[in-house]
Structures are given as structure tokens and as C-alpha cells.
Design an enzyme around this catalytic site. Sequence first.
Site, short mmCIF file in Angstrom:
data_model
loop_
_atom_site.label_atom_id
_atom_site.label_comp_id
_atom_site.label_asym_id
_atom_site.label_seq_id
_atom_site.Cartn_x
_atom_site.Cartn_y
_atom_site.Cartn_z
CG ASP A 190 -11.17 28.16 52.24
OD1 ASP A 190 -11.09 28.35 53.15
OD2 ASP A 190 -11.54 26.99 51.77
CG ASN B 253 -13.90 30.99 62.41
OD1 ASN B 253 -14.55 31.99 62.69
ND2 ASN B 253 -13.95 30.08 61.30
CG HIS C 139 -17.73 27.77 61.88
ND1 HIS C 139 -16.87 27.43 60.77
CD2 HIS C 139 -18.78 27.36 61.55
CE1 HIS C 139 -17.61 26.74 59.98
NE2 HIS C 139 -18.82 26.81 60.41
CD GLN C 140 -8.97 27.09 65.36
OE1 GLN C 140 -9.04 27.38 66.36
NE2 GLN C 140 -7.61 27.07 64.80
CG HIS D 41 -7.28 29.34 59.46
ND1 HIS D 41 -7.05 28.66 60.34
CD2 HIS D 41 -8.45 29.66 59.01
CE1 HIS D 41 -8.23 28.14 60.66
NE2 HIS D 41 -9.15 28.58 59.85
CG PHE D 42 -6.45 36.62 60.02
CD1 PHE D 42 -5.06 35.89 60.63
CD2 PHE D 42 -6.87 37.40 60.70
CE1 PHE D 42 -4.77 36.24 61.87
CE2 PHE D 42 -6.37 38.03 62.00
CZ PHE D 42 -5.37 37.34 62.73
CG HIS D 43 -11.52 32.46 56.88
ND1 HIS D 43 -12.03 31.31 56.03
CD2 HIS D 43 -11.23 31.89 58.00
CE1 HIS D 43 -11.86 30.32 56.81
NE2 HIS D 43 -11.61 30.60 58.18
P1 AMP Z 1 -11.89 27.26 59.95
O1 AMP Z 1 -13.43 26.79 60.03
O2 AMP Z 1 -11.69 28.82 60.00
O3 AMP Z 1 -10.93 26.57 60.57
O4 AMP Z 1 -11.37 27.18 58.40
C1 AMP Z 1 -10.65 26.23 57.75
C2 AMP Z 1 -10.55 26.53 56.33
O5 AMP Z 1 -9.56 25.68 55.73
C3 AMP Z 1 -11.85 26.12 55.73
O6 AMP Z 1 -12.46 27.24 54.97
C4 AMP Z 1 -11.29 24.85 54.42
O7 AMP Z 1 -12.23 25.00 53.34
C5 AMP Z 1 -9.91 25.40 54.68
N1 AMP Z 1 -9.11 24.30 54.10
C6 AMP Z 1 -8.97 23.17 54.47
N2 AMP Z 1 -7.96 22.43 53.90
C7 AMP Z 1 -7.55 23.17 53.06
C8 AMP Z 1 -6.59 23.09 51.76
N3 AMP Z 1 -5.91 21.85 51.79
N4 AMP Z 1 -6.21 24.24 51.02
C9 AMP Z 1 -6.86 25.26 51.10
N5 AMP Z 1 -7.86 25.61 52.19
C10 AMP Z 1 -8.33 24.39 53.08
#
Ligand code: AMP
Length: 135
Positions: free
Chosen positions: A30, A86, A92-93, A99-101
Site C-alpha cells: 500500500d 471495504n 470506507h472504500q 482489494h484485500f488489505h
Molecule cells: P480502501 O479505502 O479500502 O479503498 O483502500 C484503498 C487503498 O489503496 C488505500 O489504503 C490507499 O493507500 C491505497 N492506494 C491508493 N493508490 C495506491 C497506489 N498507487 N499504490 C498502492 N496503494 C494505493
Amino acid sequence: MAETIFSKILRGDIPCHRVYEDDHVLAFLDVNPIARGHTLVIPKEPAETLDKLSDDAAAAIGRVLPRLARAVLAATGAESFNVLQNNGAPAHQAVFHVHFHIIPKHADGTGLGIGWKAIKAEDAPALAKAIAAKL
Ligand code: AMP
């Protein structure tokens, strides 16, 4: 599905710190981590939210998630972690590609903070039946 930053990463149009790739899945760090080793795991299949993902793409993710989690723990020294997923802006998306964190919880306290406020489970029997009927 609308173009997202993750589509660009999948195409190689913008760089990422890749940790894993196969025919169906890409994992990378991330860019704004909340903990060292915060990793994102995405399907190559375009889907905005998990409920729209095919069974095959979901299976491909499920197959590698535990291995990726083990690697994140081993590489960072963390012993605990959260998997966060999310769906929808109110949930919070921010990036509308599934995507999975994988978020390690470190001894210094960095990692996912969770607000967990239970509500009363009033109609559980009927609700369980209603959900089951929709499967
Ligand atoms: P979400 O809130 O679950 O949609 O999380 C989206 C995630 O994508 C966030 O933690 C961002 O920091 C991450 N993110 C956004 N752009 C990039 C990127 N170019 N490379 C890696 N992570 C990213």
C-alpha cells in the site's frame, strides 16, 4: 466498471512495489501504509466490490491470502494482523476495484484501529432465514 488506479497498476501504466503475481491475482505494498508491511491483494478480474466478484476470482484470492499473510508476518516480524476488505464509500472504500488489505499489527501499536460497537440482535432467526433464502 470505471477505470481505477488499480487498473493502471495491473496494466503496468503506473508502478507498484509488487510482492506477488499469478494469472488471477496481484499483491503489492500500500502506498500509504498504516503499518509497515501493509499489503494489498487484488483480483485481476475487474469488479468494484466483493459481492460482484466471480467465484473463480474469489477462489484465486482465497488460495493465496494465507500464504501472503504468512510472508508479511515473516518479513516484518509482526505476530498479529488484520485482513480488511471495504465495499462502498460509506464503508470506507476509496478505490473501486476489489482489494484485500493485509495489515500487520506491530508491537509499537501501528496497524488497524477498530471501532466495534455491538447492536442488539433482535430478529436473528428471521434474518438468518432471509439471508439464507437469498443465496
Ligand atoms: P480502501 O479505502 O479500502 O479503498 O483502500 C484503498 C487503498 O489503496 C488505500 O489504503 C490507499 O493507500 C491505497 N492506494 C491508493 N493508490 C495506491 C497506489 N498507487 N499504490 C498502492 N496503494 C494505493
